[in-house]
Design a protein around this motif. Structure first.
Motif, PDB file in Angstrom:
ATOM      1  N   UNK A  86      24.914 -34.737 -29.780  1.00  0.00           N
ATOM      2  CA  UNK A  86      23.993 -35.522 -30.612  1.00  0.00           C
ATOM      3  C   UNK A  86      22.696 -35.812 -29.872  1.00  0.00           C
ATOM      4  N   UNK A  87      22.752 -35.835 -28.546  1.00  0.00           N
ATOM      5  CA  UNK A  87      21.568 -36.069 -27.715  1.00  0.00           C
ATOM      6  C   UNK A  87      20.799 -34.768 -27.432  1.00  0.00           C
ATOM      7  N   UNK A  88      21.246 -33.651 -28.000  1.00  0.00           N
ATOM      8  CA  UNK A  88      20.520 -32.395 -27.855  1.00  0.00           C
ATOM      9  C   UNK A  88      21.061 -31.437 -26.817  1.00  0.00           C
ATOM     10  N   UNK A  89      22.195 -31.752 -26.213  1.00  0.00           N
ATOM     11  CA  UNK A  89      22.812 -30.865 -25.218  1.00  0.00           C
ATOM     12  C   UNK A  89      23.700 -29.871 -25.965  1.00  0.00           C
ATOM     13  N   UNK A  90      23.100 -28.774 -26.395  1.00  0.00           N
ATOM     14  CA  UNK A  90      23.789 -27.858 -27.311  1.00  0.00           C
ATOM     15  C   UNK A  90      24.252 -26.553 -26.675  1.00  0.00           C
ATOM     16  N   UNK A  91      23.734 -26.209 -25.521  1.00  0.00           N
ATOM     17  CA  UNK A  91      24.160 -24.970 -24.869  1.00  0.00           C
ATOM     18  C   UNK A  91      25.479 -25.183 -24.137  1.00  0.00           C
ATOM     19  N   UNK A  92      26.265 -24.147 -24.074  1.00  0.00           N
ATOM     20  CA  UNK A  92      27.542 -24.164 -23.362  1.00  0.00           C
ATOM     21  C   UNK A  92      27.348 -23.409 -22.052  1.00  0.00           C
ATOM     22  N   UNK A  93      27.299 -24.142 -20.934  1.00  0.00           N
ATOM     23  CA  UNK A  93      27.108 -23.523 -19.633  1.00  0.00           C
ATOM     24  C   UNK A  93      28.450 -23.180 -19.006  1.00  0.00           C
ATOM     25  N   UNK A  94      28.464 -22.072 -18.286  1.00  0.00           N
ATOM     26  CA  UNK A  94      29.644 -21.656 -17.529  1.00  0.00           C
ATOM     27  C   UNK A  94      29.274 -21.625 -16.058  1.00  0.00           C
ATOM     28  N   UNK A  95      30.221 -22.009 -15.230  1.00  0.00           N
ATOM     29  CA  UNK A  95      30.002 -22.044 -13.795  1.00  0.00           C
ATOM     30  C   UNK A  95      30.353 -20.693 -13.192  1.00  0.00           C
ATOM     31  N   UNK A  96      29.347 -20.051 -12.613  1.00  0.00           N
ATOM     32  CA  UNK A  96      29.567 -18.819 -11.866  1.00  0.00           C
ATOM     33  C   UNK A  96      29.513 -19.177 -10.386  1.00  0.00           C
ATOM     34  N   UNK A  97      29.756 -18.223  -9.541  1.00  0.00           N
ATOM     35  CA  UNK A  97      29.792 -18.489  -8.107  1.00  0.00           C
ATOM     36  C   UNK A  97      28.520 -19.155  -7.595  1.00  0.00           C
ATOM     37  N   UNK A  98      27.351 -18.642  -7.985  1.00  0.00           N
ATOM     38  CA  UNK A  98      26.101 -19.147  -7.430  1.00  0.00           C
ATOM     39  C   UNK A  98      25.081 -19.590  -8.468  1.00  0.00           C
TER      40      UNK A  98
END
Length: 109
Positions: free
Chosen positions: A25-37
């Protein structure tokens, strides 16, 4: 300009789902994935190096009976890449392997 109270707002949530819904709702719409670096998004097609993003908020959820319930939800933004999104990661023995640079960036909050 955002209201000062809204900027400093940091509610407590009982579930990861509630925290994610609030951040969306605050605009954080992307789904991030953690890669090594880095962080990746859009199916791994785009990447953010540690110096390319800011950690705006962090929510920790500790499983009382199940260590598998231990998670951290990060609200992440990148002004240069014009994205805001969420990274959810386990911590402790279930944490993903990452580079020293990423550990340092994520541990600063």
């Amino acid at each position: 300009m955002a209201d000062i109270q809204e900027i400093n707002e940091h509610p407590d949530f009982s579930t990861v789902t509630d925290a994610i819904a609030w951040l969306e709702k605050k605009g954080y719409t992307y789904d991030f994935n953690l890669d090594n670096d880095c962080l990746s998004y859009e199916g791994g097609q785009k990447r953010l190096n540690p110096e390319d993003f800011n950690i705006d908020r962090v929510f920790r959820f500790e499983g009382i009976t199940d260590p598998g319930d231990e998670n951290v939800v990060y609200a992440i933004s990148s002004e240069n890449h014009d994205v805001k999104g969420i990274l959810m990661n386990a911590f402790g023995v279930y944490a993903d392997p990452v580079s020293d640079r990423m550990i340092k960036k994520l541990a600063t909050h």
